[in-house]
Design a protein around this motif. Structure first.
Motif, PDB file in Angstrom:
ATOM      1  N   GLU A  94       0.840  -1.187   0.000  1.00  0.00           N
ATOM      2  CA  GLU A  94       0.000   0.000   0.000  1.00  0.00           C
ATOM      3  C   GLU A  94       0.886   1.253   0.000  1.00  0.00           C
ATOM      4  O   GLU A  94       1.861   1.330   0.745  1.00  0.00           O
ATOM      5  N   LYS A 130      -9.882  -1.550 -15.564  1.00  0.00           N
ATOM      6  CA  LYS A 130      -9.788  -1.993 -14.175  1.00  0.00           C
ATOM      7  C   LYS A 130     -11.066  -2.752 -13.896  1.00  0.00           C
ATOM      8  O   LYS A 130     -12.147  -2.170 -13.904  1.00  0.00           O
ATOM      9  N   ASP A 131     -10.926  -4.077 -13.662  1.00  0.00           N
ATOM     10  CA  ASP A 131     -12.079  -4.965 -13.690  1.00  0.00           C
ATOM     11  C   ASP A 131     -12.783  -4.753 -15.031  1.00  0.00           C
ATOM     12  O   ASP A 131     -12.185  -4.992 -16.065  1.00  0.00           O
ATOM     13  N   ASP A 133      -8.757  10.304 -14.137  1.00  0.00           N
ATOM     14  CA  ASP A 133      -8.166   9.882 -12.865  1.00  0.00           C
ATOM     15  C   ASP A 133      -6.654  10.031 -12.947  1.00  0.00           C
ATOM     16  O   ASP A 133      -5.979   9.306 -13.683  1.00  0.00           O
ATOM     17  N   LYS A 165      -4.484   9.185 -10.939  1.00  0.00           N
ATOM     18  CA  LYS A 165      -3.761   8.062 -10.340  1.00  0.00           C
ATOM     19  C   LYS A 165      -3.081   7.211 -11.407  1.00  0.00           C
ATOM     20  O   LYS A 165      -2.036   6.612 -11.185  1.00  0.00           O
ATOM     21  N   THR A 190      -3.674   2.047  -3.213  1.00  0.00           N
ATOM     22  CA  THR A 190      -4.497   1.826  -2.030  1.00  0.00           C
ATOM     23  C   THR A 190      -5.169   0.473  -2.154  1.00  0.00           C
ATOM     24  O   THR A 190      -5.097  -0.188  -3.195  1.00  0.00           O
ATOM     25  N   ILE A 191      -5.830   0.059  -1.077  1.00  0.00           N
ATOM     26  CA  ILE A 191      -6.533  -1.226  -1.111  1.00  0.00           C
ATOM     27  C   ILE A 191      -7.583  -1.227  -2.213  1.00  0.00           C
ATOM     28  O   ILE A 191      -7.850  -2.253  -2.838  1.00  0.00           O
ATOM     29  N   ASP A 192      -8.186  -0.049  -2.504  1.00  0.00           N
ATOM     30  CA  ASP A 192      -9.205   0.025  -3.561  1.00  0.00           C
ATOM     31  C   ASP A 192      -8.625  -0.238  -4.935  1.00  0.00           C
ATOM     32  O   ASP A 192      -9.378  -0.496  -5.891  1.00  0.00           O
ATOM     33  N   ASP A 193      -7.296  -0.140  -5.101  1.00  0.00           N
ATOM     34  CA  ASP A 193      -6.679  -0.388  -6.406  1.00  0.00           C
ATOM     35  C   ASP A 193      -6.474  -1.878  -6.668  1.00  0.00           C
ATOM     36  O   ASP A 193      -6.066  -2.266  -7.767  1.00  0.00           O
ATOM     37  N   GLU A 194      -6.752  -2.713  -5.672  1.00  0.00           N
ATOM     38  CA  GLU A 194      -6.621  -4.161  -5.878  1.00  0.00           C
ATOM     39  C   GLU A 194      -7.737  -4.616  -6.801  1.00  0.00           C
ATOM     40  O   GLU A 194      -8.924  -4.479  -6.490  1.00  0.00           O
ATOM     41  N   ALA A 195      -7.377  -5.165  -7.973  1.00  0.00           N
ATOM     42  CA  ALA A 195      -8.361  -5.543  -8.985  1.00  0.00           C
ATOM     43  C   ALA A 195      -7.672  -6.331 -10.075  1.00  0.00           C
ATOM     44  O   ALA A 195      -6.463  -6.572 -10.037  1.00  0.00           O
ATOM     45  N   GLU A 235      -1.892  -4.453   2.630  1.00  0.00           N
ATOM     46  CA  GLU A 235      -2.123  -3.306   3.501  1.00  0.00           C
ATOM     47  C   GLU A 235      -0.933  -3.103   4.441  1.00  0.00           C
ATOM     48  O   GLU A 235      -0.379  -4.074   4.984  1.00  0.00           O
TER      49      GLU A 235
END
Length: 673
Positions: A142, A163-164, A173, A175, A193-198, A217
């Motif tokens: 992270e 992304k997905d 974005d 990022k 971030t954890i939300d970027d896990e995909a 994390e």
């Protein structure tokens, strides 16, 4: 009539000039001469289709060989190059494109004088493929930045990232950053971030490649800890720290008691910043304050100053030699004052090396064994006042006080190489034959104070060599000799026996791995095949004999280096069994009848009998063998052939009855034998 030699004919295109030379007269006569044969294209160019990137050859044939022609592309003459090869092979003219591109699509022509042949080359665009896919799984921490990259078959190809199932738009974005370098396409993900896990996918044409991004994390930590503070009574003070992650629930403590917000005590959280504001500080507010997040904590002391105290003798600049004892001191105007000692701004905690003492108004810091990293600016703080001075440490040269010594060890034994230097906990570099050594499964490097040890577990012959240790510019070296141990049988061969047609395994164990073991059957060396399987693993060596026959019995020997061991192989014959006996049969007269039975093994002789009288192969009876099956066929059943039929294999037998229905035939059944 004038007769002219052929040598006087001069080629002038379609018109030849005849030169007649006389003694006193020259006459020039233009003559039209018809060529022997006109040059023509016997096989013209043909329309051709190819796929982008493939090689293609256009060819035609002239009626005469070795003629110089011109090749044209859309009317413009073609010049040979690395991308265009023009060749002549007798009457054949060829143009080869070793790697076609879309721009090669055109009308091509071959021209010789006024003769020309034309054809169109069609180039079909090749689909774009993904030649190097995305990695299946990428794991990052992270907050890290990572780049996913794939490679396609064509530069400049248009791709899309997802992304997905949601397309990534870098303009929307910030990022994400999408980059193209020739055929390489990359997606950069910043500050994960954890939300970027995909699952991330790149698409080009009809192809796609998907890879998973896993984000581990990271536990929150204090990146800016609490700092000790001194505040004058009745003034406001703010204690502040910073975490590595926002939105974390922390707790504030005063001397291990949780702080409860009041009118004079305010707890503030702003992203990663956490503050404790004490308004109108009182003497009882002086305490140790801490912030806790799970098992992570930071703490600091708050001092509420009652009055001004001055330094009447400040710290003095001091110099010392490495490993000496040195003392720094200052004097206050009032005794019994609590001060703090700092090194480059960080508080010094008393330990085995740092001793803090107070003698009335004198405050002293003693370093019992100075090191180079003790050179710093030292500060004594008292309220808002402080005094600072530099401490300089003169480094002594690094030397070996116990050098390497020549050592001998037997193979498979452990050995230690020891050195000592004149300083504690320094980093040394170990080498073997000039190559750096790294700690691993067999090599262990330990440091204890000034003693350094390289331990080699279970020495092998390749450990033999010249070992060297460097400490700065100091060097010591010595040889290590590894003596070889002889090959020995730890577990030799043992006698084996099995039943016919079973498998048997001979195993042995040596004191060394990776040795070449030769196997013998009665002194004849065995070559591995379907019958004999040879294998080894670590120290174990195995010979497997498949489908043992009676003829396989004998002595098995294993030889390695100059030693050998043997064992007997005994094969026990399998008892004959009739596992499927013949069955009773009822049939009509003159019908063909077959009895059958199955044995438990092949290559066994059997006999057939009728009512206990042996039968023979002939016009009446046929006896057949197929592997484990045995058959008795009666070509034409007669009434007098009814009865009991018995098959006998060694000491085993089985019987079945034959019943023949129909009119009795008057002949002796044994007349057929």
């Amino acid at each position: 009539m004038i007769s002219l030699p052929y040598s006087n004919l001069i080629n002038a295109g379609a018109v030849l000039t005849l030169v007649v030379s006389c003694i006193s007269l020259s006459i020039i006569i233009p003559i039209n001469v018809i060529a022997d044969t006109a040059v023509t294209f016997t096989i013209p160019l043909k329309e051709t289709q190819t796929v982008e990137g493939d090689a293609v050859t256009l060819e035609c044939q002239l009626s005469k060989p070795d003629l110089k022609v011109a090749w044209l592309k859309d009317g413009s003459e073609i010049t040979p190059s690395e991308q265009v090869h023009i060749t002549t092979d007798g009457t054949w003219q060829r143009l080869t494109l070793p790697h076609t591109v879309l721009d090669d699509e055109a009308e091509y022509a071959v021209q010789f004088n006024d003769q020309i042949t034309k054809a169109t080359l069609w180039v079909e665009e090749a689909p774009v493929r993904i030649t190097v896919p995305l990695p299946q799984t990428t794991t990052i921490l992270e907050g890290d930045t990572t780049t996913l990259q794939a490679e396609v078959s064509k530069e400049g190809a248009e791709t899309a990232w997802f992304k997905d199932d949601l397309e990534i738009l870098p303009d929307v974005d910030e990022k994400f950053d999408i980059a193209i370098d020739g055929a390489k396409h990359s997606l950069t993900i910043r500050d994960a971030t954890i939300d970027d896990e995909a699952e991330y996918t790149i698409e080009v044409g009809t192809e796609s490649s998907t890879g998973a991004l896993l984000v581990d994390e990271v536990e929150a930590s204090f990146v800016v800890p609490l700092r000790d503070q001194i505040v004058k009574e009745e003034n406001d003070v703010t204690l502040e720290c910073q975490l590595s992650k926002p939105n974390q629930a922390v707790k504030w403590y005063k001397n291990d008691t949780e702080v409860v917000p009041t009118e004079d005590v305010e707890v503030i959280a702003e992203g990663t910043i956490h503050k404790l504001v004490l308004k109108n500080a009182k003497p009882e507010d002086a305490a140790q304050y801490s912030v806790r997040l799970g098992a992570v904590t930071t703490e600091a002391d708050l001092t509420v100053e009652e009055g001004a105290v001055k330094f009447i003798m400040p710290l003095q600049e001091t110099s010392a030699l490495e490993h000496q004892m040195v003392t720094m001191e200052c004097q206050l105007s009032r005794p019994d004052q609590d001060v703090k000692w700092l090194k480059n701004g960080e508080e010094i905690k008393p330990d085995d090396i740092h001793e803090v003492s107070v003698d009335g108004t004198f405050h002293r810091l003693t370093l019992k064994d100075t090191a180079v990293d003790d050179e710093a600016e030292y500060t004594v703080t008292l309220g808002d006042d402080n005094t600072s001075a530099k401490l300089f440490i003169e480094e002594i040269p690094l030397q070996f006080i116990v050098p390497l010594s020549e050592t001998t060890v037997e193979e498979k034994q452990s050995v230690k190489l020891d050195v000592k230097v004149n300083k504690n906990n320094v980093v040394l570099n170990w080498f073997k034959d000039g190559t750096p050594l790294e700690a691993g499964e067999r090599i262990e490097v330990t440091v204890e104070g000034c003693a350094h040890t390289l331990k080699i577990h279970s020495a092998v012959l390749t450990d033999d060599g010249q070992y060297m240790v460097t400490a700065g510019i100091a060097v010591t070296e010595a040889p290590l000799h590894v003596t070889e141990i002889p090959t020995e049988f730890i577990n030799p061969l043992e006698d084996q026996q099995c039943t016919e047609f079973q498998d048997a395994t001979f195993s042995l164990q040596l004191n060394k791995p990776n040795k070449k073991v030769s196997w013998f059957y009665d002194e004849l060396e065995i070559t591995p095949n379907e019958k004999y399987e040879v294998s080894s693993e670590d120290f174990s060596y195995t010979l497997k004999i498949n489908d043992a026959q009676m003829t396989d019995a004998g002595k098995i020997t294993a030889k390695v280096d100059d030693i050998s061991c043997s064992a007997d192989f005994i094969v026990n014959e399998l008892d004959v069994l009739i596992i499927v006996p013949p069955k009773d049969i009822t049939c009509s007269e003159k019908e063909l009848v077959t009895f059958s039975c199955e044995l438990n093994k092949p290559n066994v002789d059997v006999t057939w009998s009728h009512n206990d009288k042996p039968l023979e192969h002939g016009n009446v009876f046929e006896m057949r063998v197929e592997k484990k099956m045995r058959y008795l066929t009666i070509f034409s059943a007669q009434l007098d052939l009814s009865g009991t039929y018995t098959v006998t294999a060694k000491d085993k037998s089985a019987s079945a009855k034959l019943t023949v229905d129909g009119k009795y035939q008057s002949f002796n059944k044994y007349d057929f034998f």
